[in-house]
Design a protein around this motif. Structure first.
Motif, PDB file in Angstrom:
ATOM      1  N   CYS A   7       0.829  -1.219   0.000  1.00  0.00           N
ATOM      2  CA  CYS A   7       0.000   0.000   0.000  1.00  0.00           C
ATOM      3  C   CYS A   7       0.863   1.269   0.000  1.00  0.00           C
ATOM      4  N   CYS A  37       1.490   1.156   9.362  1.00  0.00           N
ATOM      5  CA  CYS A  37       1.246   0.016   8.477  1.00  0.00           C
ATOM      6  C   CYS A  37      -0.120  -0.618   8.796  1.00  0.00           C
ATOM      7  N   CYS A  46       3.680   3.293   4.481  1.00  0.00           N
ATOM      8  CA  CYS A  46       4.931   3.520   5.227  1.00  0.00           C
ATOM      9  C   CYS A  46       5.841   4.488   4.464  1.00  0.00           C
TER      10      CYS A  46
HETATM   11  S1  SF4 Z   1       5.042  -2.471   4.933  1.00  0.00           S
HETATM   12 FE1  SF4 Z   1       2.960  -2.042   5.554  1.00  0.00          FE
HETATM   13  S2  SF4 Z   1       2.658   0.098   5.110  1.00  0.00           S
HETATM   14 FE2  SF4 Z   1       4.475  -0.521   4.019  1.00  0.00          FE
HETATM   15  S3  SF4 Z   1       3.723  -1.080   2.016  1.00  0.00           S
HETATM   16 FE3  SF4 Z   1       3.736  -2.949   3.219  1.00  0.00          FE
HETATM   17  S4  SF4 Z   1       1.731  -3.033   4.061  1.00  0.00           S
HETATM   18 FE4  SF4 Z   1       1.931  -0.990   3.338  1.00  0.00          FE
END
Ligand code: SF4
Ligand code: SF4
Lengths: 99, 385
Positions: A49, A87, A52
């Motif tokens: 997603c 996250c 972060c």
């Molecule tokens: S570590 Fe968590 S916040 Fe980062 S891309 Fe993956 S799921 Fe999304």
């Protein structure tokens, strides 16, 4: 060469600029030594997603491409834990640094 | 060209002739006339500068710091509470080594609310790393703005040009306004080695570890030491070009004097008349005017005071819990000199704009002449008990 490409080491007052301004690139100023806790991404749970990546206050998370989990740049990550907090699937673990 | 102008307008002309490129303005009596006139000069095209109205003195200095860091010749003016409000930014300007020139009209600090002159506003900014020049007339005010940029741009420290509220700021005097082409010859455009440049970015004033912070402070002190020489050299050059020479201190009838009176700003210019009067009566008195307070003219003070019988200092200021500030500094400067140390009398007079007339100064000098030693560290002149 731009001064911002240089890696400058300072001896003392004689080779310092008058004003406290950088003579070289801040990229050489690696800030990771401040870190006590190290974020580690569990890529098997990561849903890519990139929340972060957006939230890291030090731009220490690198975007590779849409189908790859982001990579933490441990030269600059200060270990604040914001990425782990934000996250949505809680797949970032804050692991104690060993020194 | 000679004109009869107010001290405040002498500042405005000084800035015009220095071709300042940015002016950050926030009004405060008795400074307002300075930026008012500069706003007219920028509006009618006489002066090619960016005039920014800001919401406080803190912002005035912050904006001035920004434009100076970007390579502009930057100017602002303030007074009293305004100077106090920008105090944090005064440190920033000096620490960032920016050759800003600012006029401060000496106005006493409130409360009680006041607009009249004394020196506690600028002297509260003694330790921020700015050079401080105390002027005795409107001509010196104009000239000191031009000289301020000339010196500041060589030593990378800001200059505060200081004039007394009303006694100079709102008093009209004959002032020679030099030809701008001649000023251009004396003061070339500002070309800093390091400046903010979007095509070659740097960090400015970033986190500075204990590894290097002390070295930056060492360099500021070195710059102050260098400034002592540069102020004298440029003051001489200015004299050659414009017929008016300036230094760190100014001596008047000191050569054979047993007693030296030390004063600054307009108290010193008034004191000259008193020296003449006392000389006529046969008193061997002379005057030293401290023009530059930072960097402090330690060596010059030692040289002129050694071997004298008495020293009298008039302070239009006070460091609460100590003494008059010039008195304290003169004493401190003199401590490590070799010769006999003459007794020093420290008088406080004229706080909050109470007039320091020739009569007041004469009474002060006569009081000291009549005593072997001062009865206390502070002698209050004219305080009603
Ligand atoms: S570590 Fe968590 S916040 Fe980062 S891309 Fe993956 S799921 Fe999304
Ligand atoms: S711990 Fe903080 S600094 Fe490190 S990657 Fe996560 S958000 Fe960035």
């Amino acid at each position: 060469m731009k001064h911002s490409d240089k890696d400058v080491k300072i001896k003392g007052a004689s080779d310092m600029p008058e004003m406290p301004a950088s003579l070289g690139s801040m990229a050489h100023n690696k800030t990771a030594s401040w870190r006590n806790l190290k974020p580690v991404i569990d890529e098997s749970k990561c849903i890519k997603c990139f929340i972060c990546w957006k939230f890291c206050p030090d731009a220490a998370i690198d975007f590779i491409d849409e189908n790859t989990s982001p990579k933490i740049n441990y030269d600059y990550c200060k270990g604040c834990g914001i990425c782990a907090h934000e996250c949505p699937v809680k797949c970032i673990d804050m692991v104690e640094e060993e020194r | 060209m000679k004109k009869v102008i107010l001290g405040d307008h002498a500042v405005s002309y000084g800035a015009l002739l220095s071709r300042v490129q940015t002016i950050a303005a926030y009004p405060i009596t008795p400074q307002t006339l300075i930026v008012e006139r500069l706003s007219e000069m920028t509006a009618n095209g006489e002066l090619d500068a960016i005039f920014t109205k800001v919401e406080s003195e803190h912002s005035a200095m912050a904006s001035t710091v920004g434009s100076s860091a970007a390579g502009a010749r930057a100017f602002t003016a303030t007074s009293a509470q305004g100077l106090a409000l920008m105090h944090e930014m005064l440190h920033w300007a000096a620490g960032a080594r920016l050759p800003i020139v600012m006029a401060n009209v000496n106005r006493a600090m409130a409360p009680g609310w006041t607009i009249w002159t004394d020196q506690n506003d600028s002297l509260s900014a003694r330790d921020v790393g700015w050079m401080q020049v105390y002027c005795q007339n409107n001509q010196e005010v104009l000239d000191s703005i031009i000289l301020g940029y000339k010196v500041s741009e060589q030593v990378d420290l800001p200059t505060m040009v200081i004039l007394d509220a009303f006694v100079l700021s709102h008093t009209a005097e004959g002032v020679d306004i030099p030809d701008i082409k001649k000023v251009d010859e004396f003061l070339p455009p500002y070309k800093p080695e390091i400046k903010m440049d979007i095509n070659d970015p740097r960090s400015f004033g970033a986190l500075t570890s204990p590894d290097v912070y002390m070295e930056f402070r060492y360099k500021m002190q070195q710059a102050m030491d260098k400034a002592k020489k540069v102020i004298v050299e440029e003051g001489k050059k200015f004299g050659e070009m414009f017929g008016r020479e300036y230094g760190l201190i100014e001596e008047y009838k000191t050569e054979d004097a047993d007693t030296i009176l030390i004063a600054s700003a307009t108290v010193a210019s008034t004191a000259r008349a008193v020296i003449d009067e006392l000389r006529e009566k046969g008193e061997k008195v002379g005057l030293v005017r401290i023009r530059v307070f930072r960097p402090f003219p330690t060596e010059e003070i030692i040289k002129v005071l050694e071997g004298r019988k008495k020293v009298v200092v008039i302070d239009r200021n006070i460091s609460f819990g100590k003494t008059g500030i010039f008195f304290d500094e003169v004493k401190g400067a003199f401590y490590n000199s070799k010769g006999n140390k003459p007794p020093m009398f420290g008088y406080i007079a004229g706080l909050g704009g109470r007039d320091v007339t020739p009569k007041v100064i004469r009474e002060i000098v006569e009081d000291a002449l009549n005593k072997d030693k001062p009865e206390s560290e502070i002698i209050w002149k004219g305080v009603k008990l």
